[in-house]
Design a protein around this motif. Structure first.
Motif, PDB file in Angstrom:
ATOM      1  N   ALA A 138       0.873  -1.179   0.000  1.00 23.78           N
ATOM      2  CA  ALA A 138       0.000   0.000   0.000  1.00 23.78           C
ATOM      3  C   ALA A 138       0.908   1.225   0.000  1.00 23.78           C
ATOM      4  N   VAL A 139       0.865   1.983  -1.076  1.00 20.48           N
ATOM      5  CA  VAL A 139       1.747   3.154  -1.236  1.00 20.48           C
ATOM      6  C   VAL A 139       0.888   4.410  -1.271  1.00 20.48           C
ATOM      7  N   GLY A 140       1.125   5.308  -0.344  1.00 22.21           N
ATOM      8  CA  GLY A 140       0.427   6.590  -0.331  1.00 22.21           C
ATOM      9  C   GLY A 140       1.381   7.697  -0.708  1.00 22.21           C
ATOM     10  N   VAL A 141       0.899   8.646  -1.503  1.00 18.87           N
ATOM     11  CA  VAL A 141       1.775   9.741  -1.930  1.00 18.87           C
ATOM     12  C   VAL A 141       0.948  11.001  -2.159  1.00 18.87           C
ATOM     13  N   GLU A 142       1.524  12.144  -1.907  1.00 19.36           N
ATOM     14  CA  GLU A 142       0.901  13.404  -2.295  1.00 19.36           C
ATOM     15  C   GLU A 142       1.981  14.465  -2.399  1.00 19.36           C
ATOM     16  N   ALA A 143       1.823  15.306  -3.383  1.00 16.67           N
ATOM     17  CA  ALA A 143       2.727  16.449  -3.548  1.00 16.67           C
ATOM     18  C   ALA A 143       1.897  17.696  -3.258  1.00 16.67           C
ATOM     19  N   SER A 144       1.439  17.825  -1.999  1.00 18.04           N
ATOM     20  CA  SER A 144       0.512  18.929  -1.703  1.00 18.04           C
ATOM     21  C   SER A 144       1.212  20.239  -1.407  1.00 18.04           C
ATOM     22  N   PRO A 363       0.966  14.877   3.819  1.00 18.35           N
ATOM     23  CA  PRO A 363       0.852  14.683   2.373  1.00 18.35           C
ATOM     24  C   PRO A 363      -0.349  13.753   2.159  1.00 18.35           C
ATOM     25  N   VAL A 364      -1.474  14.293   1.751  1.00 15.72           N
ATOM     26  CA  VAL A 364      -2.785  13.667   1.972  1.00 15.72           C
ATOM     27  C   VAL A 364      -2.824  12.152   1.742  1.00 15.72           C
TER      28      VAL A 364
END
Ligand SMILES: [Zn+2]
Lengths: 415, 128
Positions: A138-144, A363-364
């Motif tokens: 499970a990979v979560g990412v955000e560039a917020s 990072p949402v």
């Protein structure tokens, strides 16, 4: 969803697992899903020229190392990312699978606002439980933080509520949370000082966390002196917009190498949703869906809230942490317990030892994954920051999208 | 570092909520009334918030509102208000944030596009 049970019927199918043996089907006693390993990048405003694809790779490779697994052992990828507007990449799951060298694996993206990462962990857990996959990343990412200017991000995030009413009114997330907090404060007697105490404590907790975005040595008076964003919320009551990624690998114990290390099991998951618009809720200060999600997760784990010894709670705003603790059933009088220091790092029930969203950052899409990882590590005493003074058996993870509109709760348990 | 600029111009059909948005553009509060339990809701949502029924009829409200909670930003103000006759409440922009009052009336606000805005009644002025 109860994650340990005696499966009946042909619940699972025997499937080939990407080059690493075969999944057992769901029949049998004691089916468990473990957090096999995990890793996260620092959460911050990136100024080093690295890309969100690099962050995904760093988190994934770190998680493989932590789990003592080869890349070829992974047979499913679940990606959490809130918005394509940040990355300018539609269908990010296939792009990330490609970037991580997981071509051929099943891959999908899960989205539920701020709950995206946590819901990705739920989806991965379901895949393992159903026998559809052996080892899920499970990979979560955000560039917020840095890909768009803050004003544009604010406009985009204001469409996290009812886009046709709140979004067009131009009301920000902070104003919506402020209105909800006022209803909570009116009902419970919580004051701005109680809110400030949360803002301070989470930043102080973050000072021990090398991956934290806002490790700040501040006091309540600093919160009171920070600029008003939307009354009663001031700048230091708000979580930051962060860049970053996090990854956990989920699997059954029999599909993992024996490393001799203790691991943490996901022993219960629960999710629920609420009316989107604050004004459509009977009590706009109360997080009803979170209440339901917590009840479901605790029932699935076969425990009551009293058994929880550590918690990572969704503190998008200082007041939201108190609203969450109330809804999760972790206290019968949240204001009294807050003032008595029960949720402090050395209190009876330490909350957000990582620093939470306020301190560790947000990072949402990565947030919920990092919350699960932090709680798993805290239960083992291996979090690279503050850990509980005693070794609790159970930890609780809480995330939400909107304003506690899409809620996800998990109970983790030391094996 | 690559810089890309996107300009997005959305055209968003409103479907069965179209009458609500058309009324709003005229400064009129058009609410839904549930055919099963008589609950009136404004803003509308397409399903009754009390009994879940979907047979809803349009009904006009006076447009006056009472402020429940108010939040101020450096340049704007928003409130959770209840429109007279409605059972639910609504998040609105305050068109005249310099005024402190707990009563107001629905207005057309050019800054709000299709969002809800109210003008607060100055204390001591006439009806709202
Ligand atoms: Zn009804």
């Amino acid at each position: 969803m109860r994650t340990e049970f005696v499966a009946v019927g042909s619940h699972g199918t025997v499937l080939s697992a990407g080059g690493s043996g075969r999944c057992r089907n769901g029949k049998g006693v004691g089916m468990k899903v473990l957090v096999a390993g995990g890793a996260m990048t620092p959460f911050n405003r990136r100024k080093d020229g690295s890309s969100w694809r690099d962050w995904c790779r760093d988190a994934f490779v770190g998680a493989l190392t932590d789990a003592a697994l080869e890349r070829s052992a992974i047979d499913a990828l679940v990606v959490a990312s809130e918005s394509d507007f940040f990355t300018l990449q539609l269908n990010p799951a296939s792009m990330i699978a490609d970037t991580l060298g997981l071509v051929g694996c099943r891959s999908c993206r899960v989205e539920g606002g701020g709950a995206s990462g946590h819901l990705a962990v739920h989806a991965g857990t379901a895949m393992v439980l159903s026998g559809q996959a052996c080892r899920v990343a499970a990979v979560g990412v955000e560039a917020s933080a840095t890909h768009l200017d803050g004003k544009t991000v604010g406009i985009l995030l204001s469409h996290s509520f009812d886009s046709w009413t709140d979004g067009f009114t131009g009301v920000s997330s902070t104003s919506i949370y402020a209105l909800s907090a006022m209803a909570f404060m009116e009902r419970t007697g919580a004051t701005v000082n109680d809110l400030a105490a949360v803002a301070v404590r989470n930043r102080q907790n973050a000072r021990a966390n090398p991956n934290a975005h806002l490790p700040l040595d501040i006091r309540e008076e600093d919160v009171a002196a920070s600029p008003v964003v939307s009354s009663p919320y001031r700048r230091l009551d708000c979580s930051p917009l962060s860049d970053g990624a996090a990854c956990v690998i989920l699997s059954r114990p029999e599909d993992l190498p024996n490393t001799g290390r203790a691991r943490v099991r996901i022993s219960g998951t629960g999710a629920a949703s609420d009316r989107v618009r604050l004004g459509d809720r009977a009590d706009p200060g109360r997080f009803r869906a979170k209440e339901s999600a917590a009840r479901r997760a605790l029932a699935a784990a076969g425990i009551t809230a009293e058994a929880i010894g550590v918690a990572e709670v969704y503190d998008s705003y200082s007041g939201a942490q108190l609203q969450a603790l109330e809804a999760l059933g972790l206290t019968s009088d949240v204001v009294a317990d807050e003032r008595a220091g029960r949720f402090a790092s050395r209190g009876e029930l330490p909350v957000n030892l990582s620093g939470g969203l306020l301190g560790q950052g947000a990072p949402v899409g990565a947030t919920g994954v990092a919350q699960v990882l932090a709680t798993a590590q805290q239960l083992l005493g291996s979090f690279p920051g503050l850990n509980p003074r005693w070794g609790p058996k159970y930890g609780l993870v809480d995330s939400h999208g909107g304003i506690a509109t899409t809620c996800a709760v998990s109970v983790l348990e030391v094996q | 570092m690559t810089t890309r600029r996107l300009t997005l111009e959305h055209s968003l059909p409103k479907g069965r909520l179209n009458p609500y948005f058309e009324a709003l553009a005229q400064g009129t509060a058009l609410a839904e009334c549930c055919g099963s339990c008589d609950r009136v809701q404004f803003p509308p949502g397409g399903i009754c918030g009390q009994c879940g029924a979907a047979d809803l009829a349009w009904t006009s409200l006076s447009g006056t509102a009472v402020v429940i909670h108010r939040t101020d930003t450096p340049d704007r103000a928003f409130a959770l208000v209840r429109f007279e006759g409605a059972r639910n409440s609504a998040v609105v922009a305050i068109a005249n944030p310099d005024v402190r009052s707990n009563r107001g009336r629905l207005v057309i606000s050019p800054t709000c596009a299709q969002g809800l805005a109210i003008e607060l009644k100055c204390k001591g002025s006439g009806d709202v």
